[in-house]
Design an enzyme around this catalytic site. Structure first.
Site, mmCIF file in Angstrom:
data_model
loop_
_atom_site.group_PDB
_atom_site.id
_atom_site.type_symbol
_atom_site.label_atom_id
_atom_site.label_comp_id
_atom_site.label_asym_id
_atom_site.label_seq_id
_atom_site.Cartn_x
_atom_site.Cartn_y
_atom_site.Cartn_z
ATOM 1 N N ASP A 263 0.817 -1.203 0.000
ATOM 2 C CA ASP A 263 0.000 0.000 0.000
ATOM 3 C C ASP A 263 0.856 1.259 0.000
ATOM 4 O O ASP A 263 0.416 2.306 -0.470
ATOM 5 C CB ASP A 263 -0.925 -0.009 1.215
ATOM 6 C CG ASP A 263 -2.054 -0.997 1.039
ATOM 7 O OD1 ASP A 263 -3.153 -0.563 0.666
ATOM 8 O OD2 ASP A 263 -1.831 -2.206 1.223
ATOM 9 N N ARG A 264 2.066 1.147 0.520
ATOM 10 C CA ARG A 264 3.002 2.278 0.465
ATOM 11 C C ARG A 264 4.408 1.752 0.702
ATOM 12 O O ARG A 264 4.641 0.948 1.602
ATOM 13 C CB ARG A 264 2.640 3.336 1.523
ATOM 14 C CG ARG A 264 3.386 4.664 1.345
ATOM 15 C CD ARG A 264 2.931 5.694 2.381
ATOM 16 N NE ARG A 264 1.565 6.131 2.194
ATOM 17 C CZ ARG A 264 1.199 7.395 1.938
ATOM 18 N NH1 ARG A 264 2.118 8.329 1.817
ATOM 19 N NH2 ARG A 264 -0.068 7.710 1.804
#
Length: 396
Positions: A263-264
């Site tokens: 997600d990051r």
């Protein structure tokens, strides 16, 4: 590309995508597969505006970092397309869109793809406002959101190809490999094909995959409900395991590699992904199993020096207190306190390589990734500062 050609190519491509398509879009219309009801029921919800988009993202009707960004952008595109004739100035139109994008970004803060898409879309809005009327501002936004949708599938297929080739090279002494994955990173988490699951699909297509193992991914069960659904649908040999069984499975020698999404990703390679990813990475290290991350460059956030700076979303206590990720009956004792982070951060020293649509980021014999340099070379940017554009620009 002419406007009608762009519209036609998008509609044709996405009509050909398989039935697991999470995002069904035609100009002026957006339908999202309600993933909270899978695998027992396939229901599509109409998304008419940015409020609908915000709610579907927050309620996890749509989930997965790439899909969240696309769904958000398209929800606003539908709203803009179906607006009554707009009498404001180009600057007012731009302000309207920018405020809506900021609102959409607040739906789920951990996934960088959403904020990254908003930054790029705001730039396109600003340029359109400086050179045209309000109608041209809305038109530029809609075309950019549609291009984002189209580019995601091509990006995912590139990730699948690069990842499969790299795993085959890494495990070249094996005739076939078994891969463990976590959460859902396939067609349901993207515009199509998938990231980590896309790599598994590519290995299967190449005849290299012996078996895929997927975790149930508590508490929302994205693995048992969604990944297992995709694997069965595609007739990929697969086995579902409890989250807590991963270490025991690795000990048996039946897992050759682990691959997850992201997600990051911070500038040093620290990676935020679904809760439980960190545990899998530690288990993989202990058992000498390579651990890969697969994600588009839009998931890389060079403004963050390390994972310590990543904001971790906390979900409702009901997801643990009740069955079906909070949607079913209560199973936990009333009055118990709950800690329910949606994500954890895996330190870069536990990650073997990061697979992107531009190639594989490795440590090149060192103990650290140089992601800044990789992004600079991949995107052709001369600057390697933290303000560097994360990922390829839209071809609006």
């Amino acid at each position: 590309m002419a406007l009608e050609e762009l519209k036609s190519s998008i509609e044709q491509e996405f009509e050909l995508v398989n039935s697991l398509q999470a995002i069904c879009y035609k100009r002026g219309s957006l339908k999202l597969l309600d993933q909270t009801k899978l695998p027992l029921e396939s229901t599509y919800l109409d998304v008419r505006n940015s409020v609908d988009g915000w709610n579907t993202i927050r309620d996890m009707v749509v989930r997965g970092a790439p899909a969240i960004a696309i769904a958000a952008a398209l929800s606003l595109a539908v709203e803009a397309f179906n607006m009554q004739p707009y009498n404001g100035t180009s600057e007012e139109a731009a302000s309207f869109l920018v405020n809506k994008l900021d609102y959409l970004v607040s739906s789920r803060p951990t996934a960088v793809n959403l904020s990254d898409a908003a930054i790029k879309l705001k730039d396109i809005i600003s340029k359109a406002a400086a050179s045209g009327d309000a109608k041209s501002v809305f038109q530029a936004y809609i075309e950019a959101a549609e291009t984002m949708l189209k580019d995601d599938v091509a990006s995912n297929k590139a990730i699948g190809s690069y990842g499969a080739s790299f795993i085959k090279d890494t495990l070249k002494d094996l005739k076939s490999v078994s891969i463990l994955t976590h959460c859902n990173t396939g067609s349901l988490a993207t515009a199509g094909y998938g990231t980590a699951l896309g790599v598994i699909r590519a290995l299967h297509t190449d005849g290299m995959l012996e078996r895929a193992f997927c975790t149930e991914t508590r508490p929302f069960n994205q693995g048992s409900r969604l990944t297992a659904f995709e694997l069965v649908h595609d007739k990929i040999p697969a086995t579902l395991i409890a989250d807590s069984a991963a270490a025991a499975l690795m000990k048996t020698g039946r897992v050759n590699a682990v691959i997850v999404g992201a997600d990051r990703v911070a500038a040093n390679g620290d990676t935020a992904n679904k809760i439980g990813t960190y545990s899998l990475a530690l288990c993989a290290l202990h058992h000498g199993i390579p651990f890969f991350v697969a994600a588009p460059l839009t998931s890389v956030d060079l403004s963050l020096s390390s994972g310590r700076e990543i904001v971790i979303e906390e979900r409702s206590p009901k997801e643990l207190l009740n069955t079906r990720g909070g949607l079913g009956e209560q199973v936990a004792a009333s009055g118990i306190s709950v800690w329910n982070p949606a994500f954890d951060v895996t330190p870069s020293n536990l990650i073997t390589a990061i697979v992107t649509e531009k190639g594989v980021i490795t440590k090149n014999g060192t103990d650290a990734f140089d992601i800044n340099d990789f992004v600079r070379k991949a995107t052709g940017c001369k600057s390697s500062s933290k303000k560097l554009n994360r990922g390829p620009s839209f071809k609006a």
